[in-house]
Design a protein around this motif. Structure first.
Motif, PDB file in Angstrom:
ATOM      1  N   VAL A  43       0.840  -1.242   0.075  1.00 31.84           N
ATOM      2  CA  VAL A  43      -0.005  -0.060   0.011  1.00 31.84           C
ATOM      3  C   VAL A  43       1.081   1.169   0.118  1.00 31.84           C
ATOM      4  O   VAL A  43       0.435   2.245   0.404  1.00 31.84           O
ATOM      5  CB  VAL A  43      -0.933   0.122   1.061  1.00 31.84           C
ATOM      6  N   ASN A  44       2.252   1.066  -0.588  1.00 35.24           N
ATOM      7  CA  ASN A  44       2.898   2.203  -0.720  1.00 35.24           C
ATOM      8  C   ASN A  44       2.324   3.499  -1.610  1.00 35.24           C
ATOM      9  O   ASN A  44       2.631   4.811  -1.105  1.00 35.24           O
ATOM     10  CB  ASN A  44       4.208   1.975  -1.477  1.00 35.24           C
ATOM     11  N   TYR A  45       1.254   3.207  -2.360  1.00 33.89           N
ATOM     12  CA  TYR A  45       0.772   4.165  -3.130  1.00 33.89           C
ATOM     13  C   TYR A  45      -0.781   4.523  -2.683  1.00 33.89           C
ATOM     14  O   TYR A  45      -1.457   5.280  -3.271  1.00 33.89           O
ATOM     15  CB  TYR A  45       0.798   3.996  -4.570  1.00 33.89           C
ATOM     16  N   GLY A  46      -1.250   3.601  -1.627  1.00 34.29           N
ATOM     17  CA  GLY A  46      -2.434   4.018  -1.152  1.00 34.29           C
ATOM     18  C   GLY A  46      -3.286   2.495  -1.374  1.00 34.29           C
ATOM     19  O   GLY A  46      -2.731   1.471  -1.719  1.00 34.29           O
ATOM     20  N   GLY A  47      -4.435   2.647  -1.030  1.00 33.13           N
ATOM     21  CA  GLY A  47      -5.480   1.519  -1.049  1.00 33.13           C
ATOM     22  C   GLY A  47      -5.634   1.159   0.504  1.00 33.13           C
ATOM     23  O   GLY A  47      -5.032   1.468   1.561  1.00 33.13           O
ATOM     24  N   ASN A  48      -6.543   0.047   0.851  1.00 30.88           N
ATOM     25  CA  ASN A  48      -6.880  -0.389   2.181  1.00 30.88           C
ATOM     26  C   ASN A  48      -5.849  -1.631   2.378  1.00 30.88           C
ATOM     27  O   ASN A  48      -5.955  -2.171   3.844  1.00 30.88           O
ATOM     28  CB  ASN A  48      -8.380  -0.674   2.216  1.00 30.88           C
ATOM     29  N   GLY A  49      -5.238  -2.217   1.453  1.00 28.55           N
ATOM     30  CA  GLY A  49      -4.389  -3.484   1.905  1.00 28.55           C
ATOM     31  C   GLY A  49      -4.932  -4.699   2.022  1.00 28.55           C
ATOM     32  O   GLY A  49      -4.617  -5.764   2.462  1.00 28.55           O
ATOM     33  N   THR A  50      -6.518  -5.015   2.189  1.00 21.60           N
ATOM     34  CA  THR A  50      -7.289  -5.870   2.469  1.00 21.60           C
ATOM     35  C   THR A  50      -8.051  -6.681   1.039  1.00 21.60           C
ATOM     36  O   THR A  50      -8.098  -7.690   0.923  1.00 21.60           O
ATOM     37  CB  THR A  50      -8.216  -5.788   3.500  1.00 21.60           C
ATOM     38  N   THR A  51      -8.755  -5.545   0.430  1.00 19.93           N
ATOM     39  CA  THR A  51      -9.149  -5.992  -0.886  1.00 19.93           C
ATOM     40  C   THR A  51      -8.637  -5.163  -1.977  1.00 19.93           C
ATOM     41  O   THR A  51      -8.864  -5.658  -3.416  1.00 19.93           O
ATOM     42  CB  THR A  51     -10.876  -5.399  -0.925  1.00 19.93           C
ATOM     43  N   ASN A  52      -8.117  -4.091  -1.899  1.00 18.35           N
ATOM     44  CA  ASN A  52      -7.519  -3.375  -2.922  1.00 18.35           C
ATOM     45  C   ASN A  52      -6.059  -2.648  -2.622  1.00 18.35           C
ATOM     46  O   ASN A  52      -5.790  -2.371  -1.474  1.00 18.35           O
ATOM     47  CB  ASN A  52      -8.511  -2.410  -3.535  1.00 18.35           C
ATOM     48  N   PHE A  53      -5.524  -2.005  -3.646  1.00 21.44           N
ATOM     49  CA  PHE A  53      -4.308  -1.385  -3.318  1.00 21.44           C
ATOM     50  C   PHE A  53      -4.283  -0.397  -4.637  1.00 21.44           C
ATOM     51  O   PHE A  53      -5.048  -0.400  -5.648  1.00 21.44           O
ATOM     52  CB  PHE A  53      -3.084  -2.210  -3.438  1.00 21.44           C
ATOM     53  N   GLN A  54      -3.561   0.745  -4.551  1.00 16.07           N
ATOM     54  CA  GLN A  54      -3.395   1.734  -5.628  1.00 16.07           C
ATOM     55  C   GLN A  54      -2.176   1.686  -6.275  1.00 16.07           C
ATOM     56  O   GLN A  54      -0.806   1.486  -5.643  1.00 16.07           O
ATOM     57  CB  GLN A  54      -3.422   3.147  -4.880  1.00 16.07           C
ATOM     58  N   LEU A  55      -2.258   1.882  -7.673  1.00 23.24           N
ATOM     59  CA  LEU A  55      -0.914   2.000  -8.606  1.00 23.24           C
ATOM     60  C   LEU A  55      -0.499   3.272  -8.223  1.00 23.24           C
ATOM     61  O   LEU A  55      -1.175   4.296  -7.835  1.00 23.24           O
ATOM     62  CB  LEU A  55      -1.300   1.860  -9.891  1.00 23.24           C
ATOM     63  N   PRO A  56       0.916   3.597  -8.679  1.00 23.83           N
ATOM     64  CA  PRO A  56       1.771   4.622  -8.531  1.00 23.83           C
ATOM     65  C   PRO A  56       0.926   5.820  -9.428  1.00 23.83           C
ATOM     66  O   PRO A  56       0.162   5.347 -10.484  1.00 23.83           O
ATOM     67  CB  PRO A  56       2.794   4.821  -9.170  1.00 23.83           C
ATOM     68  N   ASN A  57       0.998   6.889  -9.222  1.00 26.17           N
ATOM     69  CA  ASN A  57       0.016   8.209  -9.864  1.00 26.17           C
ATOM     70  C   ASN A  57       1.001   9.110 -10.366  1.00 26.17           C
ATOM     71  O   ASN A  57       1.734  10.034  -9.483  1.00 26.17           O
ATOM     72  CB  ASN A  57      -0.829   8.874  -8.922  1.00 26.17           C
ATOM     73  N   PHE A  58       1.597   9.139 -11.769  1.00 27.67           N
ATOM     74  CA  PHE A  58       2.312  10.199 -12.247  1.00 27.67           C
ATOM     75  C   PHE A  58       1.420  11.348 -12.950  1.00 27.67           C
ATOM     76  O   PHE A  58       2.053  12.109 -13.572  1.00 27.67           O
ATOM     77  CB  PHE A  58       3.115   9.472 -13.338  1.00 27.67           C
TER      78      PHE A  58
END
Length: 177
Positions: A43-58
Motif C-alpha cells: 500500500v505504498n501508493y494507497g489502498g486499504n491493503g485488504t481488498t485493494n491497493f493503488q497504483l503509482p500516480n504520475f
C-alpha cells in the motif's frame, strides 16, 4: 521487447497502455486479481491493503528517487510532495524597498524626447500634482508605492512533456538480490 518485470514502470509515447500494462494514474486495483503486483507494491501508493491497493500516480508529477541526497530531505517510496502552484506571501519575499524619485528639469535646453546624458525624458510642468510644494529631486514618501498582486498562485512547475507512465501488471517476478 523482452518480458518486463512485474511492477516495472516504463514511459510510452502513445496514448494507450500496452497489453499487460496499466497507466500509472493512481487507479485502485483488486488484490485478488493482481496479487503478484500487490506483493511488490503493498500500500505504498494507497489502498486499504485488504481488498485493494493503488497504483503509482504520475499524473501532474515527476519521479524522484527514494532516499536522501546531501542537504536534501529524506524521501520514502510512495511519498508525494511539492505543489503545482505557489502563492507567495509578503513574509516569503526578501525584504526590499521601492523608492521613487521625481526629477524636474527646469532648464528647457536640457529637455529631450529621447534619453541622453544630462537630459530629462519627461517634464512635469507642475510638480504640485505629485507633491505639494516639492523641491527638485525630492524623494517621495515610502508608502507611495504599495502592495500589488491579487494574492493569486503562480505556476510552479518545470517545463514538461506529457507522456504515459505505465506499470507492468504481468511478466517475470523480480528476484531479490
Amino acid at each position: 521487447m523482452t518480458t518486463p518485470f512485474i511492477g516495472e514502470i516504463q514511459v510510452f509515447g502513445f496514448n494507450f497502455a500496452p497489453r499487460g500494462w496499466a497507466f500509472c494514474s493512481g487507479s485502485l486495483v483488486p488484490i485478488q486479481q493482481y496479487s503478484a503486483v500487490f506483493s511488490l507494491l503493498g500500500v505504498n501508493y494507497g489502498g486499504n491493503g485488504t481488498t485493494n491497493f493503488q497504483l503509482p500516480n504520475f499524473t501532474n508529477r515527476a519521479g524522484c528517487n527514494q532516499g536522501q541526497g546531501p542537504g536534501l530531505t529524506r524521501r520514502t517510496i510512495g511519498e508525494t510532495f511539492g505543489e503545482n502552484s505557489e502563492t507567495l506571501t509578503v513574509a516569503e519575499m526578501p525584504a526590499h524597498m521601492h523608492q521613487f524619485t521625481i526629477y524636474n528639469q527646469s532648464d528647457a535646453a536640457k529637455k529631450a524626447a529621447s534619453p541622453s546624458a544630462g537630459n530629462s525624458l519627461t517634464s512635469p510642468t507642475n510638480t504640485s500634482v505629485f507633491v505639494s510644494g516639492a523641491q527638485a529631486n525630492t524623494q517621495f514618501i515610502p508608502t507611495m508605492i504599495g502592495f500589488t498582486g491579487g494574492n493569486q498562485p503562480h505556476e510552479n512547475r518545470q517545463p514538461y512533456l506529457a507522456l504515459n507512465y505505465c506499470i507492468a501488471m504481468a511478466g517475470a517476478f523480480p528476484a531479490f538480490g
